[in-house]
Design an enzyme around this catalytic site. Structure first.
Site, PDB file in Angstrom:
ATOM      1  N   SER A 103      12.868   6.284 -13.548  1.00  0.00           N
ATOM      2  CA  SER A 103      11.822   7.147 -14.091  1.00  0.00           C
ATOM      3  C   SER A 103      11.858   8.518 -13.431  1.00  0.00           C
ATOM      4  O   SER A 103      11.796   9.557 -14.113  1.00  0.00           O
ATOM      5  CB  SER A 103      10.456   6.483 -13.905  1.00  0.00           C
ATOM      6  OG  SER A 103       9.429   7.432 -14.048  1.00  0.00           O
ATOM      7  N   SER A 104      11.986   8.536 -12.097  1.00  0.00           N
ATOM      8  CA  SER A 104      12.006   9.810 -11.387  1.00  0.00           C
ATOM      9  C   SER A 104      13.223  10.640 -11.750  1.00  0.00           C
ATOM     10  O   SER A 104      13.131  11.861 -11.901  1.00  0.00           O
ATOM     11  CB  SER A 104      12.036   9.577  -9.876  1.00  0.00           C
ATOM     12  OG  SER A 104      10.824   9.060  -9.447  1.00  0.00           O
TER      13      SER A 104
ATOM     14  N   HIS B 167       0.850  -1.205   0.000  1.00  0.00           N
ATOM     15  CA  HIS B 167       0.000   0.000   0.000  1.00  0.00           C
ATOM     16  C   HIS B 167       0.878   1.244   0.000  1.00  0.00           C
ATOM     17  O   HIS B 167       0.688   2.162  -0.812  1.00  0.00           O
ATOM     18  CB  HIS B 167      -0.924   0.006   1.219  1.00  0.00           C
ATOM     19  CG  HIS B 167      -1.499   1.357   1.568  1.00  0.00           C
ATOM     20  ND1 HIS B 167      -2.509   1.938   0.832  1.00  0.00           N
ATOM     21  CD2 HIS B 167      -1.186   2.238   2.554  1.00  0.00           C
ATOM     22  CE1 HIS B 167      -2.797   3.134   1.366  1.00  0.00           C
ATOM     23  NE2 HIS B 167      -2.013   3.335   2.406  1.00  0.00           N
TER      24      HIS B 167
ATOM     25  N   THR C  24       8.230  26.274   7.224  1.00  0.00           N
ATOM     26  CA  THR C  24       6.883  25.778   6.968  1.00  0.00           C
ATOM     27  C   THR C  24       5.858  26.741   7.539  1.00  0.00           C
ATOM     28  O   THR C  24       4.820  27.012   6.914  1.00  0.00           O
ATOM     29  CB  THR C  24       6.705  24.373   7.577  1.00  0.00           C
ATOM     30  OG1 THR C  24       7.833  23.583   7.247  1.00  0.00           O
ATOM     31  CG2 THR C  24       5.452  23.712   7.040  1.00  0.00           C
TER      32      THR C  24
ATOM     33  N   TYR D 110       9.500  15.531   1.437  1.00  0.00           N
ATOM     34  CA  TYR D 110       9.332  16.878   0.882  1.00  0.00           C
ATOM     35  C   TYR D 110       9.109  16.842  -0.615  1.00  0.00           C
ATOM     36  O   TYR D 110       8.463  17.730  -1.176  1.00  0.00           O
ATOM     37  CB  TYR D 110      10.501  17.780   1.286  1.00  0.00           C
ATOM     38  CG  TYR D 110      10.449  18.015   2.766  1.00  0.00           C
ATOM     39  CD1 TYR D 110       9.458  18.827   3.295  1.00  0.00           C
ATOM     40  CD2 TYR D 110      11.295  17.354   3.627  1.00  0.00           C
ATOM     41  CE1 TYR D 110       9.340  18.990   4.649  1.00  0.00           C
ATOM     42  CE2 TYR D 110      11.176  17.515   4.994  1.00  0.00           C
ATOM     43  CZ  TYR D 110      10.189  18.331   5.502  1.00  0.00           C
ATOM     44  OH  TYR D 110      10.057  18.475   6.846  1.00  0.00           O
TER      45      TYR D 110
ATOM     46  N   HIS E 241      15.811  11.497  12.511  1.00  0.00           N
ATOM     47  CA  HIS E 241      14.666  11.611  13.423  1.00  0.00           C
ATOM     48  C   HIS E 241      13.672  10.477  13.197  1.00  0.00           C
ATOM     49  O   HIS E 241      12.740  10.321  13.955  1.00  0.00           O
ATOM     50  CB  HIS E 241      13.988  12.995  13.317  1.00  0.00           C
ATOM     51  CG  HIS E 241      13.304  13.268  12.030  1.00  0.00           C
ATOM     52  ND1 HIS E 241      13.198  14.527  11.493  1.00  0.00           N
ATOM     53  CD2 HIS E 241      12.663  12.469  11.159  1.00  0.00           C
ATOM     54  CE1 HIS E 241      12.534  14.477  10.363  1.00  0.00           C
ATOM     55  NE2 HIS E 241      12.203  13.244  10.133  1.00  0.00           N
ATOM     56  N   HIS E 242      13.885   9.683  12.133  1.00  0.00           N
ATOM     57  CA  HIS E 242      13.050   8.489  11.927  1.00  0.00           C
ATOM     58  C   HIS E 242      13.566   7.304  12.728  1.00  0.00           C
ATOM     59  O   HIS E 242      12.964   6.242  12.700  1.00  0.00           O
ATOM     60  CB  HIS E 242      13.023   8.115  10.450  1.00  0.00           C
ATOM     61  CG  HIS E 242      12.393   9.166   9.577  1.00  0.00           C
ATOM     62  ND1 HIS E 242      11.045   9.184   9.301  1.00  0.00           N
ATOM     63  CD2 HIS E 242      12.910  10.248   8.955  1.00  0.00           C
ATOM     64  CE1 HIS E 242      10.781  10.220   8.522  1.00  0.00           C
ATOM     65  NE2 HIS E 242      11.887  10.891   8.299  1.00  0.00           N
TER      66      HIS E 242
ATOM     67  N   GLU F 181      12.508  12.633   0.476  1.00  0.00           N
ATOM     68  CA  GLU F 181      11.348  12.077  -0.226  1.00  0.00           C
ATOM     69  C   GLU F 181      10.031  12.661   0.287  1.00  0.00           C
ATOM     70  O   GLU F 181       9.133  12.967  -0.495  1.00  0.00           O
ATOM     71  CB  GLU F 181      11.344  10.551  -0.086  1.00  0.00           C
ATOM     72  CG  GLU F 181      10.076   9.860  -0.569  1.00  0.00           C
ATOM     73  CD  GLU F 181       9.861   9.945  -2.064  1.00  0.00           C
ATOM     74  OE1 GLU F 181      10.830  10.201  -2.802  1.00  0.00           O
ATOM     75  OE2 GLU F 181       8.704   9.774  -2.502  1.00  0.00           O
TER      76      GLU F 181
ATOM     77  N   SER G 226      -0.294  27.459  -3.517  1.00  0.00           N
ATOM     78  CA  SER G 226       0.107  28.833  -3.829  1.00  0.00           C
ATOM     79  C   SER G 226      -0.461  29.320  -5.154  1.00  0.00           C
ATOM     80  O   SER G 226      -0.433  30.515  -5.440  1.00  0.00           O
ATOM     81  CB  SER G 226       1.632  28.943  -3.867  1.00  0.00           C
ATOM     82  OG  SER G 226       2.171  28.480  -2.665  1.00  0.00           O
TER      83      SER G 226
ATOM     84  N   ARG H  41       1.819   0.108  15.118  1.00  0.00           N
ATOM     85  CA  ARG H  41       1.438   0.059  13.700  1.00  0.00           C
ATOM     86  C   ARG H  41       1.838  -1.284  13.110  1.00  0.00           C
ATOM     87  O   ARG H  41       2.572  -2.050  13.737  1.00  0.00           O
ATOM     88  CB  ARG H  41       2.099   1.216  12.944  1.00  0.00           C
ATOM     89  CG  ARG H  41       3.594   1.170  12.964  1.00  0.00           C
ATOM     90  CD  ARG H  41       4.227   2.439  12.434  1.00  0.00           C
ATOM     91  NE  ARG H  41       4.117   2.577  10.992  1.00  0.00           N
ATOM     92  CZ  ARG H  41       4.984   3.247  10.219  1.00  0.00           C
ATOM     93  NH1 ARG H  41       6.018   3.851  10.768  1.00  0.00           N
ATOM     94  NH2 ARG H  41       4.823   3.324   8.925  1.00  0.00           N
TER      95      ARG H  41
ATOM     96  N   TRP I  77       7.378  -0.399   4.086  1.00  0.00           N
ATOM     97  CA  TRP I  77       7.910   0.203   2.850  1.00  0.00           C
ATOM     98  C   TRP I  77       9.342   0.653   3.015  1.00  0.00           C
ATOM     99  O   TRP I  77      10.049   0.884   2.043  1.00  0.00           O
ATOM    100  CB  TRP I  77       7.037   1.384   2.423  1.00  0.00           C
ATOM    101  CG  TRP I  77       7.318   2.668   3.149  1.00  0.00           C
ATOM    102  CD1 TRP I  77       6.956   2.991   4.418  1.00  0.00           C
ATOM    103  CD2 TRP I  77       8.047   3.799   2.651  1.00  0.00           C
ATOM    104  NE1 TRP I  77       7.404   4.255   4.737  1.00  0.00           N
ATOM    105  CE2 TRP I  77       8.074   4.776   3.663  1.00  0.00           C
ATOM    106  CE3 TRP I  77       8.676   4.099   1.424  1.00  0.00           C
ATOM    107  CZ2 TRP I  77       8.703   6.005   3.521  1.00  0.00           C
ATOM    108  CZ3 TRP I  77       9.307   5.335   1.298  1.00  0.00           C
ATOM    109  CH2 TRP I  77       9.309   6.258   2.332  1.00  0.00           C
TER     110      TRP I  77
ATOM    111  N   LYS J 217       5.272  29.643   5.304  1.00  0.00           N
ATOM    112  CA  LYS J 217       4.343  29.329   4.214  1.00  0.00           C
ATOM    113  C   LYS J 217       2.894  29.414   4.692  1.00  0.00           C
ATOM    114  O   LYS J 217       2.043  30.022   4.044  1.00  0.00           O
ATOM    115  CB  LYS J 217       4.629  27.937   3.659  1.00  0.00           C
ATOM    116  CG  LYS J 217       5.870  27.911   2.823  1.00  0.00           C
ATOM    117  CD  LYS J 217       6.115  26.539   2.264  1.00  0.00           C
ATOM    118  CE  LYS J 217       7.060  26.624   1.091  1.00  0.00           C
ATOM    119  NZ  LYS J 217       6.471  27.252  -0.077  1.00  0.00           N
TER     120      LYS J 217
ATOM    121  N   HIS K  24      13.928  11.128   3.952  1.00  0.00           N
ATOM    122  CA  HIS K  24      13.400  12.408   4.397  1.00  0.00           C
ATOM    123  C   HIS K  24      13.229  13.432   3.284  1.00  0.00           C
ATOM    124  O   HIS K  24      12.162  14.016   3.157  1.00  0.00           O
ATOM    125  CB  HIS K  24      14.077  12.988   5.637  1.00  0.00           C
ATOM    126  CG  HIS K  24      13.110  13.911   6.298  1.00  0.00           C
ATOM    127  ND1 HIS K  24      12.096  13.462   7.100  1.00  0.00           N
ATOM    128  CD2 HIS K  24      12.896  15.228   6.134  1.00  0.00           C
ATOM    129  CE1 HIS K  24      11.320  14.470   7.427  1.00  0.00           C
ATOM    130  NE2 HIS K  24      11.784  15.566   6.858  1.00  0.00           N
TER     131      HIS K  24
ATOM    132  N   ASP L  56       7.107  23.025 -25.233  1.00  0.00           N
ATOM    133  CA  ASP L  56       6.976  21.652 -24.730  1.00  0.00           C
ATOM    134  C   ASP L  56       8.021  21.478 -23.642  1.00  0.00           C
ATOM    135  O   ASP L  56       8.686  22.432 -23.254  1.00  0.00           O
ATOM    136  CB  ASP L  56       7.202  20.623 -25.865  1.00  0.00           C
ATOM    137  CG  ASP L  56       6.498  19.306 -25.571  1.00  0.00           C
ATOM    138  OD1 ASP L  56       6.839  18.672 -24.549  1.00  0.00           O
ATOM    139  OD2 ASP L  56       5.595  18.895 -26.337  1.00  0.00           O
TER     140      ASP L  56
END
Lengths: 517, 292
Positions: A161-162, A69, A320, A249, A294-295, A247, A260, A442, A134, A323, A245, A98
């Site tokens: 691809s990315s 998932h 943040t 963002y 921090h993870h 990722e 915005s 979890r 994941w 924003k 991390h 283009d």
């Protein structure tokens, strides 16, 4: 160039296209498909968690569902959806004919369905798909069956691809802007994508390295993550989160760009604090590279490491916050109307802020020892990724679909979809905060009796949320097929080059670049 | 940055990318089956690789044809330059993951294992090491017995290879200089020398690997030292191989009279890549071979 609208028809149009609009459409439909696939897995998870005890699925299959998932939603749904938006919108917003590298653009897309096939195939292998979460932590991922190899290769190809897509986006933004479109005149969606593409190029190859080490530990006798050979399983976590991390963002900065764009349009005021928005985005991107551990507070790092990562993580709240306050100031005393895109943008900002505040709670090392690996974390990141990224994607779809199809969507249906999504989302994830604080872990198919009620609320919410997306599918198809004719400008308060071309946007736009003043 | 007036080249629809994707898929599937000892795997790998090779030839061939036909203006040229530059940046980050692993195990993981007296009492750490349960390290250049390995020294072949790659950076610059002066002979000769140096590098590395496996007891499975050594130098060697193939392509193009003093992105892209490979090698020489 051949400034005609002719192109191959049928399947070969979509297979061979070098047109940014066609490729954008492919990305968007692919990501929607993956959104439904990943959503179906979430439904299985919530159905199993309806009651304590094991009823519907085997625990091992449950673990595969949570793992796949997440992989499907992150790499298959949210990232390609934003790339689809980039493909459609960037050339329109900067006045380019283009994308800079059109054939590469086609390749970036067509790697995705093959990678997704590998990922889904993994579930049908002997031993099943990946079931370690994941984040793919060893030693579990060094052990499993060959489904893990399918996952690793799928991640490699998704990463290719990315990377290719990001190269194209950077080259487009830096090299294809219309005369007069200076960097500090670019719409914020363009800015956020420029910075996101940089994050992708810096972080995805690191993920590729990490999963390559997993692969060689699995099959070629290396000992990167095996202490008996002098390696360290914790090292995988460091390398993974150095990617992981940035990722998060990558998933949310383009969403900030969407907010915005939408908020000034419906507040009928220019974006407040444009320059500070650009610098806040860049600051978030920079900080994202120095907060990864921090993870992993509970993994046993030295105290100096815990403190460094705690303070650097807290710092992220500053840009943040800039924003969030800028968006609020944009709305302040504006002539606001609340069409569907605006509802999504406001809800997105508000609910993302909830996720931001729980993020601040999680950043506090001693407190995190309590929260770590509980449902509190699950609630937190769904408030950021769903409420930040996915609500932005929904808002963006309603905001730009008149430009893409030439038809207005049905406002009543759009608002129904919005409110169902709101109710479903908050009902699903808000109670999970309480579950987590009370200690429910979890990635567990069973739970203690006292967690039942909140879990049932959560499951009911999830089913509403899931069903609401079928309504979204119906609205999208209906709008593609027909509907009230959209004007070129579409929204009264809309500003920007994309609103100067006809609706639907012709196959080729800005063959002669516009002059921007 | 300003866009040229309506002259940006937009290619016609192209079948190459999607077929290349099929090749990537078949190669990946074959590799998975191969790793799991399923016999169809190697055949699929060959098929997938063949698709990729043929399609690369077609795709690059088309782009080269367009370039020689003068289809690309300066703005398109700049897109290619940015594309190559950022691609190399992503490659740098790929190597960074493996360098990061090397620094982490040397500075943190191995010292922690050695400090901890409960897990593996008596394990002393140090570098090189194959870990508490791996083979025992002996002095460089001595003959390893069973369950022993000797680390790769820096001042034999590796130092020579450093010299070779640095020289090849010089020769490719001489070739570039020849191209800019429109001196075709200088271009072709110095490119040829660059290729020869690249192939020599690879031959030396192949010898080094076979020596490590047969004489030094040093393999991919020699704990974390063997893993970082072979993965870092192996990926670098793979990149040198790709770079050499790219050099051969631009050498053949040079012989055919491609490139002009003003218009030669193909040459420069390869030269950038070659310098990148060179710089990575310097990192390897210092941190993998020298500082042990």
């Amino acid at each position: 160039m051949s400034a005609h609208d002719s192109h191959p028809t049928g399947l070969s149009r979509w297979l061979f296209t070098t047109n940014h609009k066609d490729i954008g459409t492919l990305y968007l439909w692919f990501s929607f498909t993956m959104f439904l696939v990943g959503g179906a897995m979430a439904m299985i998870i919530r159905a199993e968690l309806w009651q304590p005890g094991l009823q519907l699925v085997e625990p091992h299959f449950f673990n595969q569902m949570t793992t796949v998932h997440a992989l499907v939603m992150v790499f298959g749904a949210v990232m390609p959806a934003f790339t689809g938006l980039a493909n459609w919108q960037l050339p329109l917003m900067i006045g380019a004919p283009d994308m800079a590298l059109p054939r590469l653009n086609n390749w970036s897309f067509w790697l995705l369905p093959f990678a997704a096939t590998l990922l889904v195939l993994s579930l049908f292998m002997p031993g099943g798909g990946p079931a370690a979460g994941w984040t793919l932590y060893p030693p579990l991922t060094v052990q499993g069956g060959m489904g893990m190899d399918f996952t690793i290769l799928a991640v490699h190809i998704l990463g290719m691809s990315s990377i290719l897509g990001s190269i194209n986006i950077i080259a487009t933004i830096l090299n294809m802007r219309a005369p007069g479109m200076t960097l500090m005149k670019m719409p914020l969606f363009v800015w956020t994508w420029l910075i996101t593409a940089f994050l992708l190029l810096a972080s995805i190859p690191v993920l590729a390295g990490a999963v390559t080490m997993l692969l060689t530990d699995r099959h070629f006798g290396t000992h990167f993550f095996d202490a008996a050979g002098g390696g360290d399983p914790v090292m995988f976590q460091h390398i993974f989160w150095f990617f992981g991390h940035p990722e998060v963002y990558i998933l949310v900065l383009p969403a900030f760009g969407v907010f915005s764009q939408i908020i000034p349009t419906f507040a009928r005021k220019p974006l407040f604090g444009y320059t500070s928005m650009v610098f806040a985005t860049a600051t978030i991107a920079f900080l994202s590279f120095i907060v990864w551990a921090h993870h992993m507070y509970t993994v046993g790092m030295p105290m100096a490491g815990e403190l460094f990562f705690m303070y650097s993580t807290m710092l992220i709240a500053v840009p943040t916050g800039v924003k969030i306050f800028n968006w609020m100031a944009t709305m302040w005393r504006g002539s606001m109307t609340f069409e569907t895109p605006m509802l999504y943008a406001i809800a997105g900002v508000f609910l993302f802020a909830v996720g931001g505040v729980t993020g601040l709670m999680l950043s506090i090392t001693p407190a995190d020892f309590q929260y770590h690996d509980t449902y509190f974390v699950v609630a937190h990141f769904h408030y950021t990724i769903f409420a930040g990224s996915v609500l932005a994607l929904m808002g963006a779809a309603y905001y730009w679909i008149p430009k893409w199809t030439g038809h207005m969507y049905n406002e009543t249906l759009g608002k129904t979809h919005f409110w169902l999504t709101m109710i479903g989302f908050n009902l699903t994830f808000f109670p999970q905060h309480f579950l987590g604080l009370a200690g429910m872990p979890r990635r567990i198919p069973d739970y203690a009796l006292q967690f039942t009620e909140f879990n049932q609320w959560s499951s009911v919410g999830a089913f509403i949320l899931g069903a609401a997306q079928l309504l979204w599918l119906y609205i999208l198809i209906k709008t593609v097929k027909g509907g009230e004719k959209a004007t070129d400008k579409v929204w009264e308060g809309a500003e920007g080059l994309e609103w100067t071309v006809p609706s639907p946007a012709p196959y080729h736009t800005f063959s002669t670049p516009p002059q921007v003043r | 940055m300003s866009a040229a007036k309506g002259s940006y080249y937009l290619p016609e629809p192209s079948p190459w990318p999607v077929i290349t994707s099929v090749g990537v898929f078949v190669l990946a599937l074959g590799f998975i089956l191969f790793m799991n000892s399923i016999s169809a795997g190697s055949w699929l790998m060959i098929g997938g690789a063949a698709i990729i090779v043929i399609l690369s030839a077609k795709w690059f061939g088309q782009v080269i044809g367009e370039s020689e036909a003068g289809t690309f203006n300066d703005q398109v040229d700049m897109s290619f330059r940015m594309g190559m530059g950022w691609f190399i940046f992503s490659e740098v980050m790929f190597f960074a993951a493996f360098f990061g692993a090397l620094f982490y195990v040397r500075q943190l993981a191995v010292p922690w294992l050695a400090e901890n007296e409960l897990l593996w009492p008596g394990y002393e750490g140090g570098w090189p090491t194959a870990g508490p349960k791996g083979a025992e390290v002996i002095a460089a250049d001595s003959q390893p017995g069973p369950n022993q390995f000797s680390p790769m020294g820096a001042w034999g072949i590796p130092a020579l290879n450093t010299l070779i790659l640095l020289t090849s950076g010089f020769t490719v610059t001489m070739a570039h200089w020849g191209l800019k002066k429109d001196n075709r002979g200088q271009l072709v000769v110095w490119l040829f020398l660059t290729i020869a140096l690249g192939i020599t590098f690879l031959a030396f590395q192949a010898y080094e690997y076979s020596h490590a496996y047969t004489q030094m007891g040093l393999t991919l499975g020699t704990g974390v030292y063997g893993a970082t050594f072979f993965m870092l130098t192996g990926f670098h060697g793979f990149h040198v191989t790709m770079g050499t193939i790219m050099l051969i392509v631009i050498w053949l193009r040079s012989i055919k009279g491609h490139f002009t003093p003003k218009h030669h992105f193909g040459f420069e892209g390869v030269a950038w890549y070659w310098h990148f490979v060179d710089v990575v090698w310097l990192g390897l020489f210092v941190f993998v071979y020298w500082l042990v």
